[in-house]
Design an enzyme around this catalytic site. Sequence first.
Site, PDB file in Angstrom:
ATOM      1  CB  ALA A  62      31.689 -12.391  -7.973  1.00 19.43           C
ATOM      2  CG  HIS A  83      23.781 -10.379 -11.141  1.00 22.10           C
ATOM      3  ND1 HIS A  83      25.105 -10.292 -10.761  1.00 22.10           N
ATOM      4  CD2 HIS A  83      23.069  -9.816 -10.129  1.00 22.10           C
ATOM      5  CE1 HIS A  83      25.185  -9.692  -9.577  1.00 22.10           C
ATOM      6  NE2 HIS A  83      23.964  -9.402  -9.171  1.00 22.10           N
ATOM      7  CG  MET A 139      32.287  -6.244 -14.691  1.00 26.11           C
ATOM      8  SD  MET A 139      30.494  -6.228 -14.845  1.00 26.11           S
ATOM      9  CE  MET A 139      30.235  -7.611 -15.965  1.00 26.11           C
ATOM     10  CB  SER A 140      34.805  -4.719  -8.811  1.00 29.01           C
ATOM     11  OG  SER A 140      35.227  -6.004  -8.408  1.00 29.01           O
ATOM     12  CB  SER A 166      28.826 -10.671  -5.445  1.00 27.57           C
ATOM     13  OG  SER A 166      28.929  -9.708  -6.428  1.00 27.57           O
ATOM     14  CG  ASN A 212      30.804 -16.650 -14.452  1.00 32.01           C
ATOM     15  OD1 ASN A 212      30.816 -15.874 -13.486  1.00 32.01           O
ATOM     16  ND2 ASN A 212      31.242 -16.296 -15.638  1.00 32.01           N
ATOM     17  CE1 TYR A 255      27.369  -2.400 -12.344  1.00 25.46           C
ATOM     18  CE2 TYR A 255      29.545  -3.395 -12.476  1.00 25.46           C
ATOM     19  CZ  TYR A 255      28.283  -3.345 -11.915  1.00 25.46           C
ATOM     20  OH  TYR A 255      27.938  -4.223 -10.933  1.00 25.46           O
ATOM     21  CD  GLU A 256      26.864   0.437  -8.759  1.00 23.10           C
ATOM     22  OE1 GLU A 256      25.920   0.796  -8.055  1.00 23.10           O
ATOM     23  OE2 GLU A 256      27.882  -0.116  -8.310  1.00 23.10           O
ATOM     24  CG  HIS A 283      30.548  -2.423  -9.370  1.00 23.55           C
ATOM     25  ND1 HIS A 283      29.503  -2.520  -8.487  1.00 23.55           N
ATOM     26  CD2 HIS A 283      31.265  -3.559  -9.253  1.00 23.55           C
ATOM     27  CE1 HIS A 283      29.594  -3.671  -7.841  1.00 23.55           C
ATOM     28  NE2 HIS A 283      30.653  -4.327  -8.284  1.00 23.55           N
ATOM     29  CG  HIS A 302      27.323  -5.225  -4.706  1.00 21.40           C
ATOM     30  ND1 HIS A 302      26.881  -6.032  -5.720  1.00 21.40           N
ATOM     31  CD2 HIS A 302      28.672  -5.355  -4.713  1.00 21.40           C
ATOM     32  CE1 HIS A 302      27.911  -6.609  -6.309  1.00 21.40           C
ATOM     33  NE2 HIS A 302      29.009  -6.216  -5.723  1.00 21.40           N
TER      34      HIS A 302
END
Length: 294
Positions: free
Chosen positions: A116, A250, A214-215, A33, A238, A88-89, A86, A64
Amino acid sequence: MAISSIAAIREAIGVIESRIGAVRAPLGMILGSGLGGLADQIENPRSLSYSAIPHLPSSSVAGHAGKLVCGTWQGSEVVVLSGRVHCYEGHPLDRVVLPVQLLAGLGVHTVLVTNAAGAVNADYKPGDLMVLSDHINMQAKSPLIGKNDARLGPRFPDMTEAYAKELRELTLRLAAERGLRVHEGIYAAVLGPSYETPAEVRMLQILGADAVGMSTVPEVIAARHMGMRVLGLSCLTNMAAGLSGGTLHHDEVKEVAGAATEGMIGLIAATVRAMPTCEVRESFRAHFEAQLMA
Ligand code: HPA
């Protein structure tokens, strides 16, 4: 049956080189990101959209944009993958790691992975950077599941030093010289796409994680499988859930990542300039080419 990784790599490289010419680079980068701006700094760029490369899954996440760019940056030949996919996609993990396998096939020996992440360590602040010292795979999945292809790497790859010590030390030293707030810490990879619950964040603290995202971990496992040297860098966008009192969005992640871009790119640039890579690239490319042709 699905096409094998080796066949997919070979086909993808064939298309890349027929479209943008031969690619030879010792250094690869997978940018998460907000770091797309780095790709725009590449001199004499030759680029190709992910959608033109067979077998490469395309990213559906805002921020992305997916393209491969090669050229010269900070005096080094580089191949940059701007945008990543990712787990999750919904893509199978062997396709999530195809980009990093492609880098190896293109001769890349050292790969820099950025992401990120949320800060799990309460001493960190949004906007800080973190050099990954290690990771915890909470995705309960590995890209190496299934029959091992020994042309890519061993069945049981060692992960003792997943993130190369000399590159971590170099990056931390350069960060200190530049007065940047950079930590060295442990990245926990979760599946997402929901952010963690506060209870999960407390669990991650107990487990010793400093950041959560998540990556990255699937790519690092695949890179280490192929014997690549890895440097990982997180932008802490964050405080992880429950640590700041607010809720997570996001848009906030993108905003903080955007604000930290300049410092992060400056640090990566200094690291690349100081990085000792060049002497290994030809032998690594030749080694990988021989495996691909086998
Ligand atoms: N959790 C998981 N992934 C993230 C976060 C987070 O808090 N921030 C950015 N990516």
